[in-house]
Design a protein around this motif. Sequence first.
Motif, PDB file in Angstrom:
ATOM      1  N   THR A 147      80.742  69.343   4.891  1.00  0.00           N
ATOM      2  CA  THR A 147      81.010  67.940   4.501  1.00  0.00           C
ATOM      3  C   THR A 147      81.108  67.784   2.993  1.00  0.00           C
ATOM      4  OG1 THR A 147      79.784  67.216   6.456  1.00  0.00           O
ATOM      5  CG2 THR A 147      80.207  65.575   4.726  1.00  0.00           C
ATOM      6  N   VAL A 148      80.229  68.463   2.272  1.00  0.00           N
ATOM      7  CA  VAL A 148      80.257  68.374   0.809  1.00  0.00           C
ATOM      8  C   VAL A 148      81.529  68.994   0.256  1.00  0.00           C
ATOM      9  CG1 VAL A 148      79.141  69.203  -1.296  1.00  0.00           C
ATOM     10  CG2 VAL A 148      77.777  68.251   0.561  1.00  0.00           C
ATOM     11  N   ARG A 194      72.018  75.004  11.274  1.00  0.00           N
ATOM     12  CA  ARG A 194      73.255  74.335  11.669  1.00  0.00           C
ATOM     13  C   ARG A 194      73.489  73.062  10.843  1.00  0.00           C
ATOM     14  NH1 ARG A 194      71.214  75.786  16.810  1.00  0.00           N
ATOM     15  NH2 ARG A 194      70.408  73.658  17.075  1.00  0.00           N
ATOM     16  N   ASP A 195      72.413  72.348  10.600  1.00  0.00           N
ATOM     17  CA  ASP A 195      72.574  71.113   9.781  1.00  0.00           C
ATOM     18  C   ASP A 195      73.049  71.429   8.375  1.00  0.00           C
ATOM     19  OD1 ASP A 195      71.767  69.655  11.929  1.00  0.00           O
ATOM     20  OD2 ASP A 195      69.651  69.527  11.285  1.00  0.00           O
ATOM     21  N   LEU A 196      72.477  72.482   7.797  1.00  0.00           N
ATOM     22  CA  LEU A 196      72.877  72.830   6.434  1.00  0.00           C
ATOM     23  C   LEU A 196      74.327  73.288   6.387  1.00  0.00           C
ATOM     24  CD1 LEU A 196      69.686  74.691   5.132  1.00  0.00           C
ATOM     25  CD2 LEU A 196      70.493  72.403   4.542  1.00  0.00           C
ATOM     26  N   THR A 208      84.990  56.664   2.280  1.00  0.00           N
ATOM     27  CA  THR A 208      84.151  55.952   3.261  1.00  0.00           C
ATOM     28  C   THR A 208      83.927  56.795   4.512  1.00  0.00           C
ATOM     29  OG1 THR A 208      85.047  53.890   2.435  1.00  0.00           O
ATOM     30  CG2 THR A 208      83.914  53.814   4.555  1.00  0.00           C
ATOM     31  N   SER A 209      85.000  57.444   4.985  1.00  0.00           N
ATOM     32  CA  SER A 209      84.845  58.272   6.189  1.00  0.00           C
ATOM     33  C   SER A 209      83.968  59.487   5.926  1.00  0.00           C
ATOM     34  CB  SER A 209      86.226  58.723   6.686  1.00  0.00           C
ATOM     35  OG  SER A 209      86.869  59.488   5.678  1.00  0.00           O
ATOM     36  N   THR A 210      84.063  60.026   4.715  1.00  0.00           N
ATOM     37  CA  THR A 210      83.241  61.184   4.376  1.00  0.00           C
ATOM     38  C   THR A 210      81.770  60.805   4.329  1.00  0.00           C
ATOM     39  OG1 THR A 210      85.065  62.082   3.078  1.00  0.00           O
ATOM     40  CG2 THR A 210      82.872  62.980   2.672  1.00  0.00           C
ATOM     41  N   MET A 211      81.468  59.680   3.719  1.00  0.00           N
ATOM     42  CA  MET A 211      80.077  59.229   3.670  1.00  0.00           C
ATOM     43  C   MET A 211      79.571  58.906   5.064  1.00  0.00           C
ATOM     44  SD  MET A 211      79.135  59.552   0.588  1.00  0.00           S
ATOM     45  CE  MET A 211      77.560  58.775   0.806  1.00  0.00           C
ATOM     46  N   GLN A 218      75.531  63.384  10.176  1.00  0.00           N
ATOM     47  CA  GLN A 218      74.937  64.712  10.131  1.00  0.00           C
ATOM     48  C   GLN A 218      73.468  64.655   9.722  1.00  0.00           C
ATOM     49  OE1 GLN A 218      76.243  67.528  11.134  1.00  0.00           O
ATOM     50  NE2 GLN A 218      78.218  66.566  11.654  1.00  0.00           N
ATOM     51  N   LEU A 219      73.169  63.684   8.873  1.00  0.00           N
ATOM     52  CA  LEU A 219      71.784  63.576   8.373  1.00  0.00           C
ATOM     53  C   LEU A 219      70.966  62.577   9.183  1.00  0.00           C
ATOM     54  CD1 LEU A 219      72.412  63.525   4.516  1.00  0.00           C
ATOM     55  CD2 LEU A 219      71.760  65.455   5.956  1.00  0.00           C
TER      56      LEU A 219
END
Length: 633
Positions: A21-22, A13-15, A43-46, A52-53
Amino acid sequence: MPFALSDRPSQGRDLTAFGRTVTATAGQFIGPFGDAGHPGHYTSTMGDISKQLAKRPSIQKRMLSLNHRSPTELVRSKLSTAEIQHRALTHVPDEMLTNIPATEHAYSLFQGFQATVPDESFASERGRTRYRRRSSGKHKALEGLNGSMPDGPPSLSQMGREKAALMRQLEMLAIRKNMSSAEIREIDQKIANLNQMRNIVFDRLAQLEQEETEVEHEIVSVENKIEELEDELEIAGIGETGAQHPTDPSSAEDTPAEEGVSFMSESIYGKIPGKHPRKRKSNRRISKPMLHEHLEPGHNIMEMQTHSDTITCLDFDVPFGTMVTAALDDTVRVWDLNGRRCLGMLEGHHASVRCLQVEDSIVATGSADASIRLWDLSRAESYRYGPPGGDDEDGTPHNTPSMSDCHVLTLGSHIDEVTALFFQGDMLVSGSADKTLRQWDLEKGRCVQTLDVLWAAAQNSMDEGKWRTPGGRVGGGDSGDFVGALQCFDAALACGTADGMVRLWDLRSGQVHRSLVGHTGPVTALQFDDVHLVTGSLDRSIRIWDLRTGTIFDAFGYENPVTSMQFDTRRIVSAVGENVVKVYDKTDGRHWDCGAGLKDGNSVSASVVDRVRVKDGYLVEGRRDGMVGVWAC
């Protein structure tokens, strides 16, 4: 490290979330920047990536560290240092690849590099071959047990490898030879360029010396004018003083009143000794010429036709200075070596001049008319700087002025021809065929001492039979002068005579201090310094004496008699009846020839050299045909 089985669903699920996201991040990067509706997409994407990480701190740390890295660091993290250097060195812009000049070498740079690196494989193979040849029989037996056949013929493959190695070595040797040849050509080109630069600088030095001579002449001219004006002012001052005091009480009583005041003033003024004009300054060089020092030894500087007959004597003051020559045509000429022109003639002797000496502007000449004359060249109007080329095309001087106004003094006590003289300061010593030496006081103009050579020889218990033949002439040689050469310093006098003896006199007592025995013929040339005395003789030898011990320090002979000799700090030059001058280098003991006789392709051979003079490597030689040559030695 592999993850546990319980962690696999959450990892998936994390991947999946990370991939979305990527993808979103890449879409934002590819899309247009600066959209007004989405000001903070990056900024919001990071921030989403960080959330997530959050469960993976190590991955989060590595991902967030990319945000603080520069592009250079990102490249270095993927490429090694060696690869970066290789790419930087091998990258060549396209504009540099155009207009590449054609190479002149048959081999490339890489081939040259290979040729300079020693071939270790070939060297080791040759070393093993030599080692096998020197190996003992025991080692050969062991090699035979191991399966090899040292005594048998080599296999075809071995011969092929050896041939390939030899061919490679031959190729490398050819490349090295080509490289050495290319280096030689480059060095020759550099030498040619340096010689061209040297010639340019040499011409510049010659021009500077010419300008320096002109400036020095202008300085002397201005000084002479200043002194003449000072003399005129002093004479005018004396006249004004006499006008202010026209009478003298004592003389007024003895003089009749009717004679008038003017008569008395004139008589008194006439009795006042006026001041003589000052002597004109000489044209002596203030600076030292150095042009000849940069010429190759044996280089001909100039040649001049000075006389129409054999030159009997010559001398000069400094390199490129003033030279005086005398010949059997009964003339004495003064020359400007810098301007290559004749300044004038010294007239007054009634026979040919046999010896002379030049010191600054003073010239002393000794003649066959038994007289000695002193001349001051600075009194002549022609004794000044002039441009080169004052002679005709054939080298003979034209419009030669007389310099009789340069005559200062005449000394006439000898009763036979004067064959040698030397002056220093206010003292002059002369030697004559009347078998006497005379010491002169130049200030008083008279002889102060006479030395009888025969009487001195008898006092030293010499056999007079060696001196005279039944005919009354000197037995040392018919062609030699009784007094061949002399030189003095303070009270010390060295004299060489026709019996081959060199006598050292003490002028204070008039006695012979020491006699140097060695020559078997008349002595024709002599010169000494602080330690050594050098003599030349008609016995075809030059001897160097040690004045401290009175013994011969060195000697060397020639095929013909020595007629003239002189030395400076480094070399001894001599005239030995040939068309070249013999030069002996005292520093390295080398003998070599210098003169016109060495020139190739001459239709007319050079005449025999009879007289030589050298100062500071500046050589002047006079020949039997009246020609004078100037050389660098």
